[in-house]
Structure formats: structure tokens, C-alpha cells
Enzyme design. Structure first.
Site, PDB file in Angstrom:
ATOM      1  N   LYS A  11       0.827  -1.183   0.091  1.00  0.00           N
ATOM      2  CA  LYS A  11      -0.075  -0.300   0.124  1.00  0.00           C
ATOM      3  C   LYS A  11       0.953   1.277  -0.126  1.00  0.00           C
ATOM      4  O   LYS A  11       2.117   1.338   0.378  1.00  0.00           O
ATOM      5  CB  LYS A  11      -0.831   0.015   1.295  1.00  0.00           C
ATOM      6  CG  LYS A  11      -1.862  -1.173   1.260  1.00  0.00           C
ATOM      7  CD  LYS A  11      -3.012  -1.204   2.354  1.00  0.00           C
ATOM      8  CE  LYS A  11      -3.944  -2.171   2.500  1.00  0.00           C
ATOM      9  NZ  LYS A  11      -4.964  -2.023   3.537  1.00  0.00           N
ATOM     10  N   TYR A  51     -12.045  -1.845  -4.033  1.00  0.00           N
ATOM     11  CA  TYR A  51     -13.022  -2.007  -2.450  1.00  0.00           C
ATOM     12  C   TYR A  51     -14.449  -1.950  -2.303  1.00  0.00           C
ATOM     13  O   TYR A  51     -15.084  -1.733  -1.307  1.00  0.00           O
ATOM     14  CB  TYR A  51     -12.322  -1.112  -1.591  1.00  0.00           C
ATOM     15  CG  TYR A  51     -10.923  -1.406  -1.031  1.00  0.00           C
ATOM     16  CD1 TYR A  51     -10.784  -2.585  -0.215  1.00  0.00           C
ATOM     17  CD2 TYR A  51      -9.974  -0.619  -1.373  1.00  0.00           C
ATOM     18  CE1 TYR A  51      -9.472  -2.857   0.224  1.00  0.00           C
ATOM     19  CE2 TYR A  51      -8.531  -1.111  -0.925  1.00  0.00           C
ATOM     20  CZ  TYR A  51      -8.353  -2.244  -0.167  1.00  0.00           C
ATOM     21  OH  TYR A  51      -7.096  -2.558   0.321  1.00  0.00           O
ATOM     22  N   ASN A 114      -2.031   0.101   7.078  1.00  0.00           N
ATOM     23  CA  ASN A 114      -1.450  -1.198   7.718  1.00  0.00           C
ATOM     24  C   ASN A 114      -0.637  -1.950   6.545  1.00  0.00           C
ATOM     25  O   ASN A 114      -0.416  -3.059   6.497  1.00  0.00           O
ATOM     26  CB  ASN A 114      -2.603  -1.999   7.992  1.00  0.00           C
ATOM     27  CG  ASN A 114      -3.702  -2.303   6.840  1.00  0.00           C
ATOM     28  OD1 ASN A 114      -3.422  -1.699   6.053  1.00  0.00           O
ATOM     29  ND2 ASN A 114      -4.693  -3.071   7.379  1.00  0.00           N
ATOM     30  N   HIS A 117      -2.348  -5.330   1.376  1.00  0.00           N
ATOM     31  CA  HIS A 117      -3.520  -5.873   1.279  1.00  0.00           C
ATOM     32  C   HIS A 117      -3.277  -7.540   0.597  1.00  0.00           C
ATOM     33  O   HIS A 117      -2.119  -7.716  -0.087  1.00  0.00           O
ATOM     34  CB  HIS A 117      -4.046  -5.258   0.210  1.00  0.00           C
ATOM     35  CG  HIS A 117      -5.204  -6.046  -0.294  1.00  0.00           C
ATOM     36  ND1 HIS A 117      -6.590  -6.150   0.316  1.00  0.00           N
ATOM     37  CD2 HIS A 117      -5.339  -7.142  -1.508  1.00  0.00           C
ATOM     38  CE1 HIS A 117      -7.308  -6.979  -0.385  1.00  0.00           C
ATOM     39  NE2 HIS A 117      -6.589  -7.578  -1.502  1.00  0.00           N
ATOM     40  N   GLU A 128      -9.509 -10.405  -7.991  1.00  0.00           N
ATOM     41  CA  GLU A 128      -8.601  -9.198  -7.605  1.00  0.00           C
ATOM     42  C   GLU A 128      -7.335  -9.064  -8.784  1.00  0.00           C
ATOM     43  O   GLU A 128      -6.810  -8.375  -9.042  1.00  0.00           O
ATOM     44  CB  GLU A 128      -8.337  -9.238  -6.205  1.00  0.00           C
ATOM     45  CG  GLU A 128      -9.245  -8.973  -5.290  1.00  0.00           C
ATOM     46  CD  GLU A 128      -8.719  -9.026  -3.695  1.00  0.00           C
ATOM     47  OE1 GLU A 128      -9.830  -8.442  -2.922  1.00  0.00           O
ATOM     48  OE2 GLU A 128      -7.717  -9.532  -3.517  1.00  0.00           O
TER      49      GLU A 128
HETATM   50  P1  ADP Z   1      -7.923  -6.676   5.392  1.00  0.00           P
HETATM   51  O1  ADP Z   1      -7.101  -5.829   4.760  1.00  0.00           O
HETATM   52  O2  ADP Z   1      -7.270  -7.516   6.709  1.00  0.00           O
HETATM   53  O3  ADP Z   1      -8.529  -8.016   4.664  1.00  0.00           O
HETATM   54  P2  ADP Z   1     -10.518  -5.666   5.242  1.00  0.00           P
HETATM   55  O4  ADP Z   1     -10.752  -6.483   4.238  1.00  0.00           O
HETATM   56  O5  ADP Z   1     -11.614  -6.098   6.674  1.00  0.00           O
HETATM   57  O6  ADP Z   1      -9.031  -6.055   6.106  1.00  0.00           O
HETATM   58  O7  ADP Z   1     -10.541  -4.126   5.406  1.00  0.00           O
HETATM   59  C1  ADP Z   1     -10.047  -3.599   4.056  1.00  0.00           C
HETATM   60  C2  ADP Z   1      -8.858  -2.240   4.757  1.00  0.00           C
HETATM   61  O8  ADP Z   1      -9.757  -1.654   5.174  1.00  0.00           O
HETATM   62  C3  ADP Z   1      -8.239  -2.694   5.811  1.00  0.00           C
HETATM   63  O9  ADP Z   1      -6.842  -3.472   5.449  1.00  0.00           O
HETATM   64  C4  ADP Z   1      -8.117  -1.556   6.499  1.00  0.00           C
HETATM   65  O10 ADP Z   1      -6.862  -0.772   5.955  1.00  0.00           O
HETATM   66  C5  ADP Z   1      -9.056  -0.852   6.242  1.00  0.00           C
HETATM   67  N1  ADP Z   1     -10.068  -1.199   7.430  1.00  0.00           N
HETATM   68  C6  ADP Z   1     -10.732  -2.349   7.826  1.00  0.00           C
HETATM   69  N2  ADP Z   1     -11.527  -2.297   9.074  1.00  0.00           N
HETATM   70  C7  ADP Z   1     -11.190  -1.024   9.606  1.00  0.00           C
HETATM   71  C8  ADP Z   1     -11.568  -0.239  10.345  1.00  0.00           C
HETATM   72  N3  ADP Z   1     -12.452  -0.741  11.431  1.00  0.00           N
HETATM   73  N4  ADP Z   1     -11.512   1.102  10.743  1.00  0.00           N
HETATM   74  C9  ADP Z   1     -10.768   1.744   9.644  1.00  0.00           C
HETATM   75  N5  ADP Z   1     -10.197   0.908   8.445  1.00  0.00           N
HETATM   76  C10 ADP Z   1     -10.592  -0.073   8.474  1.00  0.00           C
HETATM   77 MG    MG Z   2      -9.851  -7.791   2.850  1.00  0.00          MG
END
Ligand code: ADP
Ligand code: MG
Length: 140
Positions: A11, A51, A114, A117, A128
Site C-alpha cells: 500500500k 474495494y 497497515n 493487502h 482481484e
Molecule cells: P484486510 O485488509 O485485513 O483484509 P478488510 O478487508 O476488512 O481487512 O478491510 C480492508 C482495509 O480497510 C483494511 O486493510 C484496513 O486498512 C481498512 N479497515 C478495515 N477495518 C477498518 C476499521 N474498522 N477502521 C478503519 N479502517 C479499516
Molecule cells: Mg480484505
């Protein structure tokens, strides 16, 4: 177990902090092979499309915006059980809760930033990969 492919994104926060090589090392140390890789910058529309499954979530706008803040590296990773293996070495979504040694533990700044992805199922990995790569971009 089967050989799978999964879609990985380094990212904008991680690219900005010069972490492409360190993250690729973690990927390679896990045994996963990087079989396609390119650097691009998403438009807001592309980010929203990628997304779309999160469109109803409160964090959707911020997430889509954050993904456009700078270039990203999109990759296809291949290996035995690649989808779950990459989820494991990424660590959980919130870096504060990620296990030591995982990418998000080492490099994630916050849940919004974070660093990586990874696809979460066979179905999403296919969608994807097709979103980002054409057949001629994938090494076989
Ligand atoms: P992952 O990336 O672990 O698969 P998700 O698909 O649930 O997680 O969410 C996509 C992205 O959205 C996450 O990587 C994170 O950056 C963001 N995200 C997820 N949940 C939250 C939250 N509760 N608050 C803020 N950002 C979030
Ligand atoms: Mg995800």
C-alpha cells in the site's frame, strides 16, 4: 493442498516509507513466489471499484482515499495454500493486534495504514488478480 495464486498490494504508506524490498523479503522467505509485479497509482474511481465490497462500511471513503495517496505495488503470489499463507504472514488487519514477525506487526502504522493487502478467499483472489493483471503480465 493445492497451488494457489493470491493478489498482494504493497500500500501507499509502505511504498512511501521505502519498504518494498523488506516486504518482498518476507514474502520470499515464506516460500511464496512473486510471479507478477508492477507499480501503479490508483485513481479514486479505481480504488472505489477495487474495494466495492466495503462500500457500506464506515471506513470506505477513508480507505479508498488512502489507497490513492501514492504509488502502490500490485503483485501475484503463488505457492501451496498461498491465500491463507499470505494472510498469515501479513498478520491481522489492525497492526496493534498482529503477531510478532508478521508484516503488519513489523511495518503497519495503524489500521488505516497497515502496509499490505492480501486476497481473503479463492473467489476474491480470482476477481482481484483479473482486476489488475492481464494474462501476458503473469509469468508461467
Ligand atoms: P484486510 O485488509 O485485513 O483484509 P478488510 O478487508 O476488512 O481487512 O478491510 C480492508 C482495509 O480497510 C483494511 O486493510 C484496513 O486498512 C481498512 N479497515 C478495515 N477495518 C477498518 C476499521 N474498522 N477502521 C478503519 N479502517 C479499516
Ligand atoms: Mg480484505
Amino acid at each position: 493442498m493445492a497451488v494457489q495464486q493470491t493478489l498482494s498490494i504493497i500500500k501507499p504508506d509502505a511504498v512511501r516509507r521505502n519498504l518494498i524490498g523488506k516486504i518482498n523479503s518476507k514474502i520470499e522467505e515464506s516460500g511464496l513466489k512473486i510471479i507478477a509485479q508492477k507499480m501503479i497509482r490508483l485513481t479514486k474511481e479505481q480504488s472505489q471499484a477495487f474495494y466495492i465490497v466495503h462500500a457500506e462500511r464506515s471506513f470506505y471513503e477513508d480507505l479508498c482515499n488512502n489507497m490513492t495517496l501514492g504509488p502502490i505495488v500490485v503483485q501475484i503470489l503463488e505457492g501451496e495454500n498461498a491465500i491463507q499463507l499470505y494472510r498469515d504472514i501479513m498478520g491481522v488487519t489492525n497492526p496493534s493486534n498482529a503477531a510478532p514477525g508478521t508484516i503488519r506487526y513489523e511495518y503497519g502504522e495503524s489500521i488505516d495504514f497497515n502496509s499490505v493487502h492480501g486476497s481473503d478467499s479463492l473467489e476474491t483472489s480470482c476477481t482481484e488478480i483479473t482486476f489488475f493483471f492481464s494474462q501476458i503480465e503473469i509469468f508461467r
